[in-house]
Scaffold this active site. Structure first.
Site, PDB file in Angstrom:
ATOM      1  NE  ARG A   1     -36.126 -51.065   7.297  1.00 27.28           N
ATOM      2  CZ  ARG A   1     -35.472 -50.739   6.185  1.00 27.28           C
ATOM      3  NH1 ARG A   1     -34.593 -49.737   6.215  1.00 27.28           N
ATOM      4  NH2 ARG A   1     -35.693 -51.383   5.060  1.00 27.28           N
TER       5      ARG A   1
ATOM      6  CD  GLU B   1     -39.506 -44.472   8.472  1.00 29.23           C
ATOM      7  OE1 GLU B   1     -39.794 -44.834   7.299  1.00 29.23           O
ATOM      8  OE2 GLU B   1     -38.355 -44.581   8.934  1.00 29.23           O
TER       9      GLU B   1
ATOM     10  CG  HIS C   1     -36.843 -44.272   5.169  1.00 25.56           C
ATOM     11  ND1 HIS C   1     -37.453 -45.256   5.901  1.00 25.56           N
ATOM     12  CD2 HIS C   1     -35.817 -44.890   4.529  1.00 25.56           C
ATOM     13  CE1 HIS C   1     -36.848 -46.418   5.705  1.00 25.56           C
ATOM     14  NE2 HIS C   1     -35.846 -46.213   4.867  1.00 25.56           N
TER      15      HIS C   1
END
Length: 323
Positions: free
Chosen positions: A245, A274, A293
């Protein structure tokens, strides 16, 4: 059982169309009804991958928000299964705080993420960012012209997180001859590791770490774990890999360490915010591989996630503990 109230299962329209029969089998004959967002209360919910789509933790698109609203508006909701390995999005944090059981699909994409981490490590080790920049410039720039890449065998990777992803990464790196140290929630030794420490003792391993690989969940113990002080303790020329993360790393501190050359390169699949803002320096630093991601995406994930949900649904209907 025919007189019992039906079990109301909140699912997306896509999941209902694809998995209605499998869900019926998993209930073991218990009366049930599939509920779509906005169609009423629910007892359990399945957050399949199509629900989140292109939404992120920080930018929730309208179609995703409709499902989240259905979750929070269901007073009878007792259990939610999430397609991801983590459940740190605000909606799940709030549901857990309200007493709703949250189960995840930890392990469903572990091997895929490990492959992505390995690809990033090999790319950085073999100077692919440099070589690809030369290719785009139509420049013949053999690696023999500069300091040669180091052999991987004998280097040490410190893997932070010892869940399914961390274990897969360790196995792959050891096959390439790297030594592996492990940082986990407790200092219980890992037989194949050269050292095992708890999160709070990470700093002791950093001076002998060539590859700092983050594969841990985001918790209060790991948030901000890799800050300026931690990066400074890495030896000059070390690399950082983050498939965990973004909030685990102090991004400005990492940018500074990369700009100074103290950290030689980074493979980053996750970020503090993000989508990664267009003005982030991480887009343009030549020794950074930044991916959106996507380390865990593969066409086999959906089937694995569904099977995990169905297995837990069988447990729920049988009154057994959820996994």
């Amino acid at each position: 059982m025919s007189g019992a109230a039906p079990l109301r299962i909140l699912v997306s329209a896509e999941a209902a169309a694809r998995h209605a029969d499998a869900i019926a089998d998993a209930t073991g004959g218990r009366p049930h009804r599939l509920v779509l967002p906005g169609a009423g209360d629910a007892d359990v919910a399945f957050v399949s991958r199509d629900v989140t789509g292109l939404s992120t933790k920080h930018r929730v698109l309208p179609e995703t928000q409709l499902f989240y609203d259905a979750l929070t508006a269901a007073p009878s909701l007792r259990w939610v299964h999430v397609h991801s390995a983590g459940a740190d999005r605000p909606v799940f944090v709030a549901l857990r705080a309200a007493g709703v059981a949250i189960t995840t699909s930890s392990g469903a994409n572990a091997e895929v993420v490990a492959h992505s981490a390995l690809a990033g490590i090999l790319s950085l080790a073999r100077r692919f960012p440099q070589l690809m920049a030369a290719q785009r410039a139509h420049a013949w720039a053999p690696l023999i012209a500069g300091p040669l890449p180091r052999d991987l065998p004998g280097q040490r990777a410190t893997i932070v997180g010892w869940g399914p992803i961390g274990r897969h990464i360790a196995r792959l790196l050891q096959a390439f001859g790297l030594e592996v140290a492990v940082v986990r929630s407790r200092a219980e030794p890992v037989p194949s590791a050269v050292a095992t420490v708890a999160f709070e003792d990470l700093h002791g391993l950093l001076p002998v770490t060539d590859w700092l690989v983050l594969a841990c969940p985001l918790t209060e113990r790991t948030r901000g774990l890799v800050g300026a002080a931690a990066l400074a303790r890495l030896p000059a020329g070390a690399h950082v890999v983050n498939v965990a993360r973004g909030e685990i790393v102090d991004e400005p501190a990492l940018v500074e360490a990369l700009r100074s050359g103290h950290v030689a390169g980074a493979f980053l699949d996750v970020f503090a915010h993000e989508p990664l803002p267009a003005d982030s320096p991480l887009w343009d630093l030549p020794q950074v591989i930044a991916t959106p991601h996507s380390a865990g995406f593969a066409d086999g994930n959906a089937a694995r996630v569904v099977e995990m949900f169905l297995a837990n649904l069988r447990r729920w209907c049988a009154g057994d503990a959820l996994a």
